[in-house]
Design a protein around this motif. Structure first.
Motif, mmCIF file in Angstrom:
data_model
loop_
_atom_site.group_PDB
_atom_site.id
_atom_site.type_symbol
_atom_site.label_atom_id
_atom_site.label_comp_id
_atom_site.label_asym_id
_atom_site.label_seq_id
_atom_site.Cartn_x
_atom_site.Cartn_y
_atom_site.Cartn_z
ATOM 1 N N TRP A 99 -16.572 -51.590 5.368
ATOM 2 C CA TRP A 99 -16.554 -52.590 6.448
ATOM 3 C C TRP A 99 -16.699 -53.999 5.871
ATOM 4 O O TRP A 99 -15.968 -54.910 6.261
ATOM 5 N N LEU A 100 -17.626 -54.183 4.931
ATOM 6 C CA LEU A 100 -17.812 -55.492 4.298
ATOM 7 C C LEU A 100 -16.546 -55.929 3.555
ATOM 8 O O LEU A 100 -16.145 -57.100 3.643
ATOM 9 N N THR A 102 -13.457 -55.020 4.179
ATOM 10 C CA THR A 102 -12.429 -55.335 5.172
ATOM 11 C C THR A 102 -12.660 -56.712 5.766
ATOM 12 O O THR A 102 -11.727 -57.514 5.887
ATOM 13 N N LYS A 103 -13.906 -57.008 6.140
ATOM 14 C CA LYS A 103 -14.233 -58.324 6.706
ATOM 15 C C LYS A 103 -13.913 -59.436 5.703
ATOM 16 O O LYS A 103 -13.360 -60.470 6.068
ATOM 17 N N SER A 104 -14.248 -59.226 4.444
ATOM 18 C CA SER A 104 -13.988 -60.227 3.414
ATOM 19 C C SER A 104 -12.486 -60.424 3.217
ATOM 20 O O SER A 104 -12.012 -61.555 3.098
ATOM 21 N N GLN A 106 -10.124 -59.924 5.413
ATOM 22 C CA GLN A 106 -9.597 -60.631 6.580
ATOM 23 C C GLN A 106 -9.872 -62.129 6.471
ATOM 24 O O GLN A 106 -9.023 -62.946 6.805
ATOM 25 N N LEU A 107 -11.044 -62.480 6.005
ATOM 26 C CA LEU A 107 -11.408 -63.882 5.844
ATOM 27 C C LEU A 107 -10.522 -64.550 4.796
ATOM 28 O O LEU A 107 -10.048 -65.669 4.991
ATOM 29 N N GLN A 110 -6.928 -65.527 5.997
ATOM 30 C CA GLN A 110 -6.741 -66.584 6.988
ATOM 31 C C GLN A 110 -6.108 -67.805 6.342
ATOM 32 O O GLN A 110 -6.428 -68.144 5.203
#
Length: 116
Positions: A99-100, A102-104, A106-107, A110
């Motif tokens: 999860w971490l 994936t979040k990173s 995605q960031l 951007q």
């Protein structure tokens, strides 16, 4: 004036509250003369920013202010300084790390304009 870091905690209650308890721990930057003033200001922020709305299932969602359990004085602001730390004990460490990551990712994907 001095800078303080305050943790403001809300409980998220959906419908009648018959769900896994959820709490939102927010880290807020507060400017005040004394630690006591900063605590009062953070408490006021907590009260003022309580809110309720209906979700997509037309259930009432309430963000109920709980309290300000932590406040720290920032003697000076420096690049890269630690503002907050919390030890996480996930039930599934592999899922947590995934999860971490994936979040990173995605960031990082951007566009630069969105990061400003």
């Amino acid at each position: 004036m001095h800078w303080f870091v305050a943790k403001v905690v809300y409980q998220i209650i959906v419908g009648d509250g018959n769900h896994t308890p959820q709490f939102d721990e927010q880290i807020r930057l507060v400017s005040a003369v004394t630690k006591k003033d900063a605590l009062a200001k953070a408490h006021e922020i907590g009260i003022q920013e309580q809110y309720a709305f209906k979700n997509h299932q037309q259930e009432m969602v309430n963000w109920k202010f709980i309290n300000v359990p932590e406040i720290y004085t920032l003697d000076q602001l420096t690049d890269g300084m630690e503002l907050y730390s919390r030890i996480e004990e996930p039930g599934d460490p592999k899922s947590y790390v995934a999860w971490l990551q994936t979040k990173s990712a995605q960031l990082q994907e951007q566009p630069v304009a969105e990061l400003h």
